[in-house]
Design an enzyme around this catalytic site. Structure first.
Site, PDB file in Angstrom:
ATOM      1  N   GLY A   1      -4.003  -1.086  -2.805  1.00 20.71           N
ATOM      2  CA  GLY A   1      -4.485  -1.433  -4.145  1.00 20.71           C
ATOM      3  C   GLY A   1      -5.500  -0.409  -4.635  1.00 20.71           C
TER       4      GLY A   1
ATOM      5  N   ARG B   1       0.913  -7.193  -7.462  1.00 20.46           N
ATOM      6  CA  ARG B   1      -0.541  -7.285  -7.707  1.00 20.46           C
ATOM      7  C   ARG B   1      -0.859  -6.914  -9.160  1.00 20.46           C
ATOM      8  NH1 ARG B   1      -3.994  -5.034  -2.868  1.00 20.46           N
ATOM      9  NH2 ARG B   1      -5.566  -6.217  -4.020  1.00 20.46           N
TER      10      ARG B   1
ATOM     11  N   SER C   1     -14.850  -6.358  -9.910  1.00 15.98           N
ATOM     12  CA  SER C   1     -13.881  -5.561  -9.155  1.00 15.98           C
ATOM     13  C   SER C   1     -14.284  -4.097  -9.160  1.00 15.98           C
ATOM     14  CB  SER C   1     -12.480  -5.698  -9.769  1.00 15.98           C
ATOM     15  OG  SER C   1     -11.643  -4.659  -9.288  1.00 15.98           O
TER      16      SER C   1
ATOM     17  N   ARG D   1      -5.873  -7.776   7.095  1.00 15.79           N
ATOM     18  CA  ARG D   1      -7.050  -8.607   7.429  1.00 15.79           C
ATOM     19  C   ARG D   1      -6.646  -9.988   7.956  1.00 15.79           C
ATOM     20  NH1 ARG D   1     -10.758  -4.893   6.149  1.00 15.79           N
ATOM     21  NH2 ARG D   1     -10.466  -3.812   4.182  1.00 15.79           N
TER      22      ARG D   1
ATOM     23  N   LYS E   1     -13.015   2.443   4.528  1.00 14.38           N
ATOM     24  CA  LYS E   1     -11.775   2.649   3.778  1.00 14.38           C
ATOM     25  C   LYS E   1     -12.079   3.020   2.322  1.00 14.38           C
ATOM     26  CE  LYS E   1      -8.755  -0.926   3.164  1.00 14.38           C
ATOM     27  NZ  LYS E   1      -8.451  -1.107   1.725  1.00 14.38           N
ATOM     28  N   SER E   2     -12.948   2.277   1.685  1.00 16.73           N
ATOM     29  CA  SER E   2     -13.264   2.549   0.272  1.00 16.73           C
ATOM     30  C   SER E   2     -13.834   3.954   0.096  1.00 16.73           C
ATOM     31  CB  SER E   2     -14.311   1.546  -0.233  1.00 16.73           C
ATOM     32  OG  SER E   2     -13.784   0.248  -0.253  1.00 16.73           O
TER      33      SER E   2
ATOM     34  N   ASP F   1     -13.824  -9.032   1.272  1.00 21.26           N
ATOM     35  CA  ASP F   1     -12.803  -8.733   2.288  1.00 21.26           C
ATOM     36  C   ASP F   1     -13.093  -9.406   3.630  1.00 21.26           C
ATOM     37  OD1 ASP F   1     -11.443  -7.199   0.450  1.00 21.26           O
ATOM     38  OD2 ASP F   1     -12.318  -5.313   1.102  1.00 21.26           O
TER      39      ASP F   1
ATOM     40  N   LYS G   1      -5.102 -10.650  -3.547  1.00 16.93           N
ATOM     41  CA  LYS G   1      -5.277  -9.544  -2.593  1.00 16.93           C
ATOM     42  C   LYS G   1      -3.912  -9.204  -1.986  1.00 16.93           C
ATOM     43  CE  LYS G   1      -9.652  -8.917  -3.133  1.00 16.93           C
ATOM     44  NZ  LYS G   1     -10.147  -7.680  -3.723  1.00 16.93           N
TER      45      LYS G   1
END
Ligand code: S3P
Length: 430
Positions: free
Chosen positions: A95, A123, A168, A389, A23-24, A316, A343
């Site tokens: 996010g 968030r 982060s 998740r 995903k990232s 995660d 999250k």
């Protein structure tokens, strides 16, 4: 609300899976392709809802993006020639899209407004908008640009020398994207190293970036050369089947194309310490992102202590690691993980409350949790809370419950793993 009944009483998992794209890295491939002038191609892209939001944002900015399954072709006029979006850039539940786009848009020539869903609206964004404003970005938003909707009037930026207050990768990447457009050299200092996909992809796109000892140095104004990105599988998705394979008796699961970037493999280290029975075979590749095959067999598991520099490398995976700890003997302690509270949901509360409904013994703490195991789990009604998740953690829990588990809100799993239930069925030989 959607719901489903999971009745998987202790059937062993066996078979081979190709893990879906990371995903990232999928987000970043679209972002670099949208910034660079010319044609970028992507293979192994994750067509999860979050990454599709990123594609939509870049279409509104004037990039042409065609998708055939997991292959993308991105034709962009380049950030200097983007058009002003005619609509808000809607980031959904993502996010990564929201925070990284803020950094990208800050140094563009366009005005834009970013907004997402109800979870995104709560968030924290100040961690990104704060340093971007220090660079001279014109950013306005709710509660002093702490929350979306946020508007960005792109313009010239100054470089920054920034010490990261939280580990982060989203914050780091937003600052790096803005630094690409700044007039001078920026420095970012990390106390704990977070995932470094942005730095690696900068090099793929022909940029020079200095990295080492937690210090990243980037000269602004470098040209990007469009490239091909081959996205490896997502270890954070593989994590659910690694955990399932480790704890469901008589399982033997082969997961192919797992991304093995060392900034992401904290769970592998934890599995080893828990006494899991697995092998990792790295694939030969000249790509900047390591990948390989992980074979997992079930075994007796023992408790672990998790904290410090390990946390960003498995942040995660903590929900599914907590589930695993309910089946391990001894007391598992997770600390230094207060980031979980901000999250998609408060994952410390969600994990403890949902798994305790099954009979787990989990005590939440301010920055983590204490898990006593092993506990026998029984079926109950669990709620994903709209967090992919947490939904997948609950589905994997159903593999070790006595009696059926009802999962409310399984639809959110498509945010990061649209094929999740198909893959689960295939490992059960169905
Ligand atoms: C991500 C970074 C992490 C992670 C998220 C994806 C990224 O968030 O939890 O799922 O792609 O950079 P933080 O940067 O907030 O730790």
């Amino acid at each position: 609300m959607d719901k489903m009944t999971l009745n998987y009483p202790h059937v062993p998992l066996r078979g081979t899976l190709d893990v879906p794209g990371d995903k990232s890295i999928s987000h970043r491939a679209v972002m670099f392709g949208g910034i660079a002038k010319g044609r970028t191609t992507v293979s192994g892209f994750l067509p999860g809802e979050d990454c599709l939001r990123t594609i939509e944002c870049f279409r509104l900015l004037g990039a042409e993006i065609s998708r055939d399954g997991t292959d993308l072709v991105i034709d962009s006029p380049g950030i200097g020639s983007w058009k002003e979006p005619e609509d808000i850039l809607y980031t959904g539940n993502s996010g990564t899209t929201t925070r990284l786009m803020l950094g990208i848009l800050a140094g563009s020539g366009v005005h834009s407004v970013l907004a997402g869903d109800e979870s995104i609206a709560h968030r924290p964004m100040k961690r990104v908008t704060g340093p971007l404003r220090q660079m001279g970005a014109d950013i306005r938003g709710r509660e002093g640009a702490q929350y979306t909707p946020i508007s960005v009037l792109g313009g010239p930026l100054q470089p920054i020398d920034y010490e990261m207050p939280v580990a982060s990768a989203q914050v780091k990447s937003a600052i790096l994207f803005a630094s690409m457009r700044a007039d001078g050299t920026s420095v970012i200092r990390e106390k704990e190293v977070s995932r470094d996909h942005t730095e690696r992809m900068m090099r793929n796109f022909g940029m020079e970036v200095g990295t080492g000892n937690g210090v990243i140095t980037l000269r602004g104004g470098q040209d990007l050369v469009p490239a091909h990105v081959d996205v490896p599988g997502d270890i954070s998705s593989a994590a659910f089947f690694l955990a399932a394979g480790a704890m469901v008796a008589d399982s033997d699961v082969v997961l192919r194309n797992v991304g093995l970037n060392p900034t992401r493999t904290g769970m592998i280290d934890v599995l080893e310490e828990m006494g899991a029975d697995f092998t990792v075979d790295e694939a030969d590749s000249d790509d900047s992102e390591l990948r390989g095959t992980v074979t997992m067999r079930s075994s007796a598991l023992k408790a672990v202590e998790i904290g410090g520099e390990l946390i960003p490398r498995l942040i995660d995976e903590i929900p599914v690691i907590a589930l695993l700890a309910t089946q391990a003997s001894g007391t598992t302690v997770v600390r230094d993980a207060e980031e979980l509270r901000v999250k998609e949901t408060d994952r410390i509360a969600a994990v403890a409350e949902e798994l305790n409904k099954l009979g787990a013994d989990i005590t939440p703490t301010e920055d983590g949790m204490i898990i006593n195991g092993p506990t026998k789990l029984s079926g109950a009604v669990l709620d994903s809370r709209g967090d992919h998740r947490i939904g997948m953690m609950a589905a994997v829990a159903s593999l070790v419950t006595d009696g059926p588990l009802e999962l409310q809100g399984p639809g959110c799993i498509a945010i990061s793993y649209p094929e999740f239930f198909g893959h689960l069925e295939s490992l059960r030989g169905e």
